[in-house]
Scaffold this motif. Structure first.
Motif, PDB file in Angstrom:
ATOM      1  N   ARG A 269      -9.443  -1.008 -12.730  1.00  0.00           N
ATOM      2  CA  ARG A 269      -8.720  -2.144 -13.263  1.00  0.00           C
ATOM      3  C   ARG A 269      -9.421  -2.064 -14.810  1.00  0.00           C
TER       4      ARG A 269
ATOM      5  N   GLU B  35      -4.746   3.045 -14.853  1.00  0.00           N
ATOM      6  CA  GLU B  35      -5.643   2.804 -13.746  1.00  0.00           C
ATOM      7  C   GLU B  35      -5.381   3.715 -12.353  1.00  0.00           C
ATOM      8  N   VAL B  36      -4.254   4.141 -12.328  1.00  0.00           N
ATOM      9  CA  VAL B  36      -3.841   4.752 -10.874  1.00  0.00           C
ATOM     10  C   VAL B  36      -4.318   6.168 -11.290  1.00  0.00           C
TER      11      VAL B  36
ATOM     12  N   LEU C 236      -2.829  -0.160   2.052  1.00  0.00           N
ATOM     13  CA  LEU C 236      -3.469  -0.485   0.821  1.00  0.00           C
ATOM     14  C   LEU C 236      -5.012  -0.037   0.773  1.00  0.00           C
ATOM     15  N   ILE C 237      -5.372   0.041  -0.512  1.00  0.00           N
ATOM     16  CA  ILE C 237      -7.176   0.055  -0.693  1.00  0.00           C
ATOM     17  C   ILE C 237      -7.040  -1.486  -0.816  1.00  0.00           C
TER      18      ILE C 237
ATOM     19  N   ILE D 206     -10.428   1.890  -6.763  1.00  0.00           N
ATOM     20  CA  ILE D 206      -9.557   0.983  -7.392  1.00  0.00           C
ATOM     21  C   ILE D 206     -10.205   1.101  -8.854  1.00  0.00           C
TER      22      ILE D 206
ATOM     23  N   ARG E 136     -14.842   1.575  -2.764  1.00  0.00           N
ATOM     24  CA  ARG E 136     -14.927   0.886  -1.137  1.00  0.00           C
ATOM     25  C   ARG E 136     -15.736   1.269  -0.250  1.00  0.00           C
TER      26      ARG E 136
ATOM     27  N   ASP F 223     -12.505   5.206  -1.472  1.00  0.00           N
ATOM     28  CA  ASP F 223     -11.332   4.702  -1.610  1.00  0.00           C
ATOM     29  C   ASP F 223     -11.723   3.924  -3.186  1.00  0.00           C
TER      30      ASP F 223
ATOM     31  N   ARG G  13      -2.239  -8.577  -7.242  1.00  0.00           N
ATOM     32  CA  ARG G  13      -3.023  -7.772  -6.854  1.00  0.00           C
ATOM     33  C   ARG G  13      -4.280  -7.981  -6.218  1.00  0.00           C
TER      34      ARG G  13
ATOM     35  N   TYR H 274      -9.641  -7.120  -4.072  1.00  0.00           N
ATOM     36  CA  TYR H 274      -8.808  -6.409  -5.080  1.00  0.00           C
ATOM     37  C   TYR H 274      -7.893  -5.420  -4.243  1.00  0.00           C
TER      38      TYR H 274
ATOM     39  N   SER I 252      -5.117  -2.231  -4.206  1.00  0.00           N
ATOM     40  CA  SER I 252      -4.537  -1.250  -4.981  1.00  0.00           C
ATOM     41  C   SER I 252      -2.883  -1.268  -5.353  1.00  0.00           C
TER      42      SER I 252
ATOM     43  N   ALA J 191      -8.234   6.332 -11.066  1.00  0.00           N
ATOM     44  CA  ALA J 191      -8.646   5.910  -9.855  1.00  0.00           C
ATOM     45  C   ALA J 191      -8.654   7.167  -8.960  1.00  0.00           C
TER      46      ALA J 191
END
Length: 182
Positions: free
Chosen positions: A79, A55-56, A163-164, A77, A10, A75, A135, A107, A109, A59
């Motif tokens: 996926r 994913e988490v 949120l991101i 994300i 981001r 930031d 999401r 998208y 987070s 990231a």
């Protein structure tokens, strides 16, 4: 066994600040032990294969490495291909009939509930529209994102608090599915 992922960064390489050269991003992902690393455009998309993590955690690992390497926070994300494909398949707008600049996906987070957007008077923005997905938020902006008043309302900090959120046009959304494919 490896899984293919897309990393969505981001706010990089916009307006001459927060520069992350794509060659450096590819090298960074490779140094983290990932394979099949590729980038798409200069606006913060990378694809890679990983044999570990989810994913988490992926990231968080990439965000930390970017901060260390480039000296500013970004930031991120991440996926997997199955999710990216499901976003395309679930599109509530007639994507094949629209120009790519008219359709965007934001998208998130984490999952978002409709009540987060309750204060937005959606009919006041017509013909622009948005719909929520998994999401993700789909935005139809017939005059493009740069002229969209609805996009501006949807991006307000109070709407996205905690949120991101990062948006991509439809061409990029579909390209990421392609790039994470076999």
């Amino acid at each position: 066994m490896t899984t293919k992922y897309a990393a969505l960064l981001r706010g990089i390489n916009v307006g001459g600040s927060r520069k992350v050269p794509m060659a450096d991003l590819r090298a960074l992902l490779t140094s983290l032990g990932h394979d099949a690393v590729r980038t798409h455009l200069q606006s913060g998309q990378a694809v890679f294969a990983a044999a570990h993590g989810d994913e988490v955690s992926l990231a968080a690992e990439l965000a930390e490495a970017i901060g260390e390497r480039f000296g500013f926070p970004v930031d991120v994300i991440v996926r997997d291909r199955a999710y990216l494909r499901s976003v395309v398949e679930a599109c509530p707008f007639p994507a094949a009939e629209l120009e790519a600049r008219q359709l965007h996906v934001t998208y998130f987070s984490a999952p978002v509930e409709a009540d987060r957007f309750a204060a937005i008077d959606a009919p006041a923005f017509r013909p622009e529209e948005f719909r929520l997905g998994d999401r993700a938020l789909y935005l139809y902006a017939p005059d493009g994102l740069g002229r969209s008043k609805l996009a501006e309302a949807l991006a307000r900090p109070r709407v996205n608090k905690g949120l991101i959120a990062t948006s991509r046009n439809w061409n990029t959304v579909t390209k990421l599915v392609e790039l994470t494919g076999p």
